[in-house]
Design a protein around this motif. Sequence first.
Motif, mmCIF file in Angstrom:
data_model
loop_
_atom_site.group_PDB
_atom_site.id
_atom_site.type_symbol
_atom_site.label_atom_id
_atom_site.label_comp_id
_atom_site.label_asym_id
_atom_site.label_seq_id
_atom_site.Cartn_x
_atom_site.Cartn_y
_atom_site.Cartn_z
ATOM 1 N N ALA A 157 75.908 44.850 57.772
ATOM 2 C CA ALA A 157 76.628 45.973 58.377
ATOM 3 C C ALA A 157 78.075 46.012 57.895
ATOM 4 N N ILE A 158 78.720 44.858 57.816
ATOM 5 C CA ILE A 158 80.101 44.811 57.322
ATOM 6 C C ILE A 158 80.155 45.280 55.870
ATOM 7 N N ARG A 159 79.167 44.878 55.063
ATOM 8 C CA ARG A 159 79.138 45.331 53.671
ATOM 9 C C ARG A 159 79.064 46.848 53.594
ATOM 10 N N ARG A 160 78.217 47.438 54.432
ATOM 11 C CA ARG A 160 78.069 48.896 54.402
ATOM 12 C C ARG A 160 79.349 49.597 54.854
ATOM 13 N N ILE A 161 80.059 48.990 55.806
ATOM 14 C CA ILE A 161 81.327 49.574 56.252
ATOM 15 C C ILE A 161 82.371 49.475 55.142
ATOM 16 N N ARG A 162 82.483 48.297 54.524
ATOM 17 C CA ARG A 162 83.511 48.084 53.514
ATOM 18 C C ARG A 162 83.245 48.882 52.238
ATOM 19 N N GLU A 163 81.980 49.051 51.899
ATOM 20 C CA GLU A 163 81.639 49.797 50.692
ATOM 21 C C GLU A 163 81.452 51.286 50.967
ATOM 22 N N ARG A 164 81.791 51.729 52.157
ATOM 23 C CA ARG A 164 81.778 53.127 52.570
ATOM 24 C C ARG A 164 80.387 53.758 52.519
ATOM 25 N N GLU A 165 79.354 52.930 52.646
ATOM 26 C CA GLU A 165 78.027 53.504 52.859
ATOM 27 C C GLU A 165 77.978 54.110 54.265
ATOM 28 N N TRP A 166 78.679 53.459 55.187
ATOM 29 C CA TRP A 166 78.905 54.028 56.508
ATOM 30 C C TRP A 166 80.378 54.432 56.555
ATOM 31 N N MET A 167 80.636 55.716 56.529
ATOM 32 C CA MET A 167 81.990 56.234 56.413
ATOM 33 C C MET A 167 82.721 56.186 57.755
ATOM 34 N N PRO A 168 84.073 56.061 57.729
ATOM 35 C CA PRO A 168 84.842 56.118 58.973
ATOM 36 C C PRO A 168 84.557 57.402 59.744
ATOM 37 N N GLY A 169 84.301 57.262 61.033
ATOM 38 C CA GLY A 169 84.003 58.405 61.877
ATOM 39 C C GLY A 169 82.542 58.771 61.936
ATOM 40 N N SER A 170 81.722 58.173 61.063
ATOM 41 C CA SER A 170 80.306 58.546 61.017
ATOM 42 C C SER A 170 79.485 57.724 62.008
ATOM 43 N N ARG A 171 78.381 58.314 62.428
ATOM 44 C CA ARG A 171 77.447 57.618 63.305
ATOM 45 C C ARG A 171 76.470 56.836 62.437
ATOM 46 N N ILE A 172 76.233 55.584 62.773
ATOM 47 C CA ILE A 172 75.310 54.775 61.987
ATOM 48 C C ILE A 172 73.893 54.939 62.532
ATOM 49 N N PRO A 173 72.867 54.515 61.787
ATOM 50 C CA PRO A 173 71.488 54.613 62.293
ATOM 51 C C PRO A 173 71.341 53.865 63.610
ATOM 52 N N ASP A 174 70.406 54.331 64.441
ATOM 53 C CA ASP A 174 70.233 53.659 65.721
ATOM 54 C C ASP A 174 69.541 52.309 65.525
ATOM 55 N N GLU A 175 69.505 51.518 66.593
ATOM 56 C CA GLU A 175 69.003 50.151 66.490
ATOM 57 C C GLU A 175 67.554 50.089 66.019
ATOM 58 N N ALA A 176 66.703 50.971 66.548
ATOM 59 C CA ALA A 176 65.290 50.950 66.167
ATOM 60 C C ALA A 176 65.125 51.252 64.689
ATOM 61 N N GLU A 177 65.905 52.213 64.192
ATOM 62 C CA GLU A 177 65.829 52.581 62.781
ATOM 63 C C GLU A 177 66.293 51.433 61.888
ATOM 64 N N LEU A 178 67.399 50.794 62.271
ATOM 65 C CA LEU A 178 67.894 49.668 61.484
ATOM 66 C C LEU A 178 66.920 48.489 61.509
ATOM 67 N N ALA A 179 66.333 48.237 62.675
ATOM 68 C CA ALA A 179 65.372 47.137 62.781
ATOM 69 C C ALA A 179 64.173 47.378 61.871
ATOM 70 N N ALA A 180 63.701 48.622 61.834
ATOM 71 C CA ALA A 180 62.569 48.950 60.965
ATOM 72 C C ALA A 180 62.961 48.810 59.500
ATOM 73 N N GLU A 181 64.160 49.290 59.149
ATOM 74 C CA GLU A 181 64.611 49.206 57.757
ATOM 75 C C GLU A 181 64.773 47.759 57.300
ATOM 76 N N LEU A 182 65.346 46.911 58.172
ATOM 77 C CA LEU A 182 65.650 45.539 57.786
ATOM 78 C C LEU A 182 64.492 44.578 58.042
ATOM 79 N N GLY A 183 63.483 45.055 58.748
ATOM 80 C CA GLY A 183 62.324 44.217 59.003
ATOM 81 C C GLY A 183 62.595 43.094 59.985
ATOM 82 N N CYS A 184 63.345 43.408 61.047
ATOM 83 C CA CYS A 184 63.659 42.378 62.038
ATOM 84 C C CYS A 184 63.504 42.972 63.427
#
Length: 243
Positions: free
Chosen positions: A27-54
């Motif tokens: 998550a920190i990598r995505r914030i620092r590399e601007r994959e998640w832009m300032p002010g933007s909403r990130i994917p919800d927990e269920a979506e992230l869990a499915a994407e990351l397989g956890c």
Amino acid sequence: MSESRAGSGGQGRVGGNLTWQAVRAEAIRRIREREWMPGSRIPDEAELAAELGCARATVNRALRDLAAEGYLERRRKGGTRVPETPVRKATFEIAVIRQDVEARGHRHGYRLLGDETGAAPDEIASALGLPKGTPLRHVRALHLADDAPFCLEIRWLNPELVPPERAVFDALSANEWLLRNLAYSAGSFGFSARTADAELAALMACPEGAALLAMDRTTFMDAVPITAATLIYREGYRLATTM
């Protein structure tokens, strides 16, 4: 997410064994590399869990930690966002006053000034989330540095957690007893200048009207209040911390 990112530093692996620390690092990598832009909403927990397989609980733990540090903003019914102006939160370590005195090259001394149980003042009860008039243990003590006043310790204690028969402060301060015996999970700090009245000036051996540093603090064990304390330091005291 690639295995190299998730497993950096040996903190986790892709799949069901992914740790919350690895999710946090991604998550920190995505914030620092601007994959998640300032002010933007990130994917919800269920979506992230499915994407990351956890597990979703693993994602929740990582996001809560990042929100506590100021990397993310979590809003009820508003999702989780990257703040437009990130604010990193300072962390203070509660010091043992005796060790503070000794670290400055002085000999520590201690005097218990009072220890009784009575109704808490309204502002103390409010700070601890208790009903008005709740009985609390009221302890006052003076810490010395080479026999000179260093810190006046004033605190209201939850007698259920700190009963007089188990916690005796004749020789050991409440400050040190609490840090040895109870683990706190939350609290608050406040700093102000306290003008010495005649009583305080006499205790701290300073001129009446002197401005002294006062630290107000509350600590809790989960939702259970432990103490509300005020520490008043001698003239010229310097508080230093790191960021």
